[in-house]
Design an enzyme around this catalytic site. Structure first.
Site, PDB file in Angstrom:
ATOM      1  N   LYS A 180      -0.212  -6.377  -2.675  1.00 30.78           N
ATOM      2  CA  LYS A 180       0.138  -7.600  -1.853  1.00 30.78           C
ATOM      3  C   LYS A 180      -0.235  -9.078  -2.870  1.00 30.78           C
ATOM      4  O   LYS A 180       0.968  -9.638  -3.103  1.00 30.78           O
ATOM      5  CB  LYS A 180       0.409  -8.233  -0.698  1.00 30.78           C
ATOM      6  CG  LYS A 180       0.671  -8.610   0.354  1.00 30.78           C
ATOM      7  CD  LYS A 180       0.074  -8.295   1.789  1.00 30.78           C
ATOM      8  CE  LYS A 180      -1.401  -8.734   1.643  1.00 30.78           C
ATOM      9  NZ  LYS A 180      -2.514  -7.907   2.404  1.00 30.78           N
TER      10      LYS A 180
ATOM     11  N   LYS B  57      -2.183  -1.522 -10.114  1.00 29.64           N
ATOM     12  CA  LYS B  57      -2.451  -1.265  -7.934  1.00 29.64           C
ATOM     13  C   LYS B  57      -1.411  -1.670  -7.195  1.00 29.64           C
ATOM     14  O   LYS B  57      -1.846  -2.626  -7.319  1.00 29.64           O
ATOM     15  CB  LYS B  57      -3.878  -1.085  -7.920  1.00 29.64           C
ATOM     16  CG  LYS B  57      -4.344  -0.517  -6.376  1.00 29.64           C
ATOM     17  CD  LYS B  57      -5.324  -1.581  -5.788  1.00 29.64           C
ATOM     18  CE  LYS B  57      -5.307  -1.743  -4.368  1.00 29.64           C
ATOM     19  NZ  LYS B  57      -6.219  -2.337  -4.028  1.00 29.64           N
TER      20      LYS B  57
ATOM     21  N   LYS C  42     -11.804 -10.493  -5.680  1.00 28.69           N
ATOM     22  CA  LYS C  42     -11.501 -11.925  -4.875  1.00 28.69           C
ATOM     23  C   LYS C  42     -11.748 -13.104  -5.097  1.00 28.69           C
ATOM     24  O   LYS C  42     -10.949 -13.244  -5.271  1.00 28.69           O
ATOM     25  CB  LYS C  42     -12.241 -11.663  -3.732  1.00 28.69           C
ATOM     26  CG  LYS C  42     -11.114  -9.654  -2.175  1.00 28.69           C
ATOM     27  CD  LYS C  42     -11.917  -9.944  -1.100  1.00 28.69           C
ATOM     28  CE  LYS C  42     -11.148  -8.870  -0.273  1.00 28.69           C
ATOM     29  NZ  LYS C  42     -11.970  -8.578   0.900  1.00 28.69           N
TER      30      LYS C  42
HETATM   31  P1  AMP Z   1      -5.616  -3.870   2.158  1.00 28.32           P
HETATM   32  O1  AMP Z   1      -3.832  -3.858   2.059  1.00 28.32           O
HETATM   33  O2  AMP Z   1      -5.970  -4.228   0.791  1.00 28.32           O
HETATM   34  O3  AMP Z   1      -6.486  -4.616   3.284  1.00 28.32           O
HETATM   35  O4  AMP Z   1      -5.379  -1.839   2.182  1.00 28.32           O
HETATM   36  C1  AMP Z   1      -5.318  -1.012   3.249  1.00 28.32           C
HETATM   37  C2  AMP Z   1      -5.544  -0.170   3.313  1.00 28.32           C
HETATM   38  O5  AMP Z   1      -4.833   0.660   2.524  1.00 28.32           O
HETATM   39  C3  AMP Z   1      -7.023   0.321   2.797  1.00 28.32           C
HETATM   40  O6  AMP Z   1      -7.784   1.610   2.489  1.00 28.32           O
HETATM   41  C4  AMP Z   1      -6.595   0.528   0.652  1.00 28.32           C
HETATM   42  O7  AMP Z   1      -7.333   1.077   0.225  1.00 28.32           O
HETATM   43  C5  AMP Z   1      -5.664   1.398   0.920  1.00 28.32           C
HETATM   44  N1  AMP Z   1      -4.496   0.898   0.316  1.00 28.32           N
HETATM   45  C6  AMP Z   1      -4.438  -1.060   0.403  1.00 28.32           C
HETATM   46  N2  AMP Z   1      -3.287  -0.770  -1.278  1.00 28.32           N
HETATM   47  C7  AMP Z   1      -3.701   0.531  -2.222  1.00 28.32           C
HETATM   48  C8  AMP Z   1      -2.605   0.794  -3.166  1.00 28.32           C
HETATM   49  N3  AMP Z   1      -2.241   0.668  -3.842  1.00 28.32           N
HETATM   50  N4  AMP Z   1      -3.594   3.175  -3.218  1.00 28.32           N
HETATM   51  C9  AMP Z   1      -3.878   3.240  -2.505  1.00 28.32           C
HETATM   52  N5  AMP Z   1      -4.352   2.307  -1.392  1.00 28.32           N
HETATM   53  C10 AMP Z   1      -4.333   1.747  -1.180  1.00 28.32           C
END
Ligand code: AMP
Ligand code: TRP
Length: 345
Positions: free
Chosen positions: A217, A214, A130
């Site tokens: 956003k 990966k 981050k």
């Molecule tokens: P975040 O948007 O980073 O807060 O992620 C929310 C949830 O979605 C978490 O459990 C992440 O591990 C999962 N996640 C976010 N991006 C991915 C991705 N590209 N592939 C798999 N899981 C994801």
């Protein structure tokens, strides 16, 4: 820490005949949900809701580490609730609530931070990532895994469905639970916390974005779950590929198009497209069109449900209020145990 300790510290639970399981996960309302969130976390969480008692929450305290606009935080929180419900979260089976409706979790985070070794948090990948992405180095960002540990431990959670990027956070949670048990638990039955297990789906542990990295956003490579048709098509059509000409055989295993297609198509369809890749004679543009069609079709019933829910504003408020009530019941019980164990009144 081995499982042995979990057995040693877990009270009144017959592990061998355990039919009851508490499942917990959270998602930050820091933006619009994308298909990486869906396949990595939401879909597995929705599938698990039938297997035990599920608690799913909107991590608005966590989002404060990156969102500085109160209107946006409120709107995003509501939208995440709507999208999660539209995707199949069943409020009759799972409690859906906002993290900040259970403020005791910040008290637990403080108690955990009193035993959390600095070195443990200094090793956190997500903190370093981050900072590398330009977020301010705040105490809250550094302390993020401690609040996340409190989220998990305050509900006596057994299983935490998340994407792979959250694995280290669950390890930190387990370390903190052990530390608390060792520091304040008096054997034989003076345990404080259960040790939770992460549940990470191998097939979707990292969903790639349109640039092959990966999906995230913050990388701008996302395909949103409920994006409009034109934008979604545009995003799919701009997936980065190599420059193999139409007639050339193509390698499905390294292809973002193929990986995403595998998430939404049937086994037979995937086998057929794999063959088309390997045979040559089909261009990437054609594969992208097929992917768009499948993706659009996959989320069609959820779009419909979402429209229906949008028509009834009080529905989401009611779901969140009921969820918060249930979450508070459990959190209050656990905090009683914790306060007593550490010497608070
Ligand atoms: P975040 O948007 O980073 O807060 O992620 C929310 C949830 O979605 C978490 O459990 C992440 O591990 C999962 N996640 C976010 N991006 C991915 C991705 N590209 N592939 C798999 N899981 C994801
Ligand atoms: N850190 C998680 C994410 O960014 C969100 C989250 C907060 C969470 N608390 C949690 C996930 C507890 C699982 C359990 O995706």
């Amino acid at each position: 820490m081995t499982n042995w300790c979990m057995f040693a510290f877990t009270p009144n639970v017959d592990i061998l005949h355990m039919s009851y399981m508490r499942i917990l996960s959270g998602i930050q309302p820091s933006g619009v949900l994308h298909i990486g969130n869906y396949f990595g976390m939401m879909r597995p969480a929705i599938a698990l809701q039938a297997e035990g008692e599920a608690f799913y929450f909107i991590a608005d305290y966590h989002a404060l580490t990156s969102v500085r606009d109160p209107t946006m935080l409120r709107e995003n929180s509501r939208r995440v609730a709507l999208d999660f419900l539209a995707c199949g979260l069943d409020p009759e089976r799972a409690a859906l609530f906002q993290q900040s409706d259970v403020p005791q979790v910040t008290e637990l985070a403080w108690i955990l931070s009193a035993v959390a070794p600095m070195g443990l948090l200094e090793r956190s990948h997500s903190y370093k990532d981050k900072l590398a992405r330009g977020l301010a180095a705040t105490v809250g960002l550094f302390n993020y895994p401690v609040l996340m540990a409190a989220d998990i431990l305050i509900y006596d959670s057994d299983v935490v469905p998340v994407g792979k990027d959250q694995k280290q956070h669950i390890e930190i949670t387990r370390d903190l639970a052990v530390k608390m048990n060792e520091t304040f638990g008096s054997e034989p039955d003076g345990w404080i916390f259960k040790l939770p297990e992460p549940r990470i789906q191998a097939a979707t542990e990292v969903v790639p974005g349109i640039d092959g990295q990966k999906m995230s956003k913050s990388y701008g490579n996302n395909i949103d779950i409920f994006g409009d048709e034109k934008e979604t098509r545009k995003r799919v059509m701009s997936i980065v590929t190599d420059s193999a000409p139409v007639e050339a055989p193509k390698d499905p295993s390294g292809s973002t198009i193929f990986q995403l297609y595998s998430l939404v198509a049937s086994k037979d369809e995937v086998a057929e497209v794999r063959e088309q890749f390997q045979k040559g004679g089909t261009g990437y543009g054609e594969f992208k069109k097929q992917l768009f069609e499948k993706l659009w079709e996959h989320f069609a019933p959820m779009r419909k449900r979402r429209e229906e829910m949008l028509a009834d504003r009080s529905y989401i408020d009611n779901v969140l209020a009921r969820g918060a009530e249930r979450a508070n019941e459990v959190a209050d019980q656990v905090m009683k145990r914790v306060r007593s164990a550490v010497g608070l009144r």
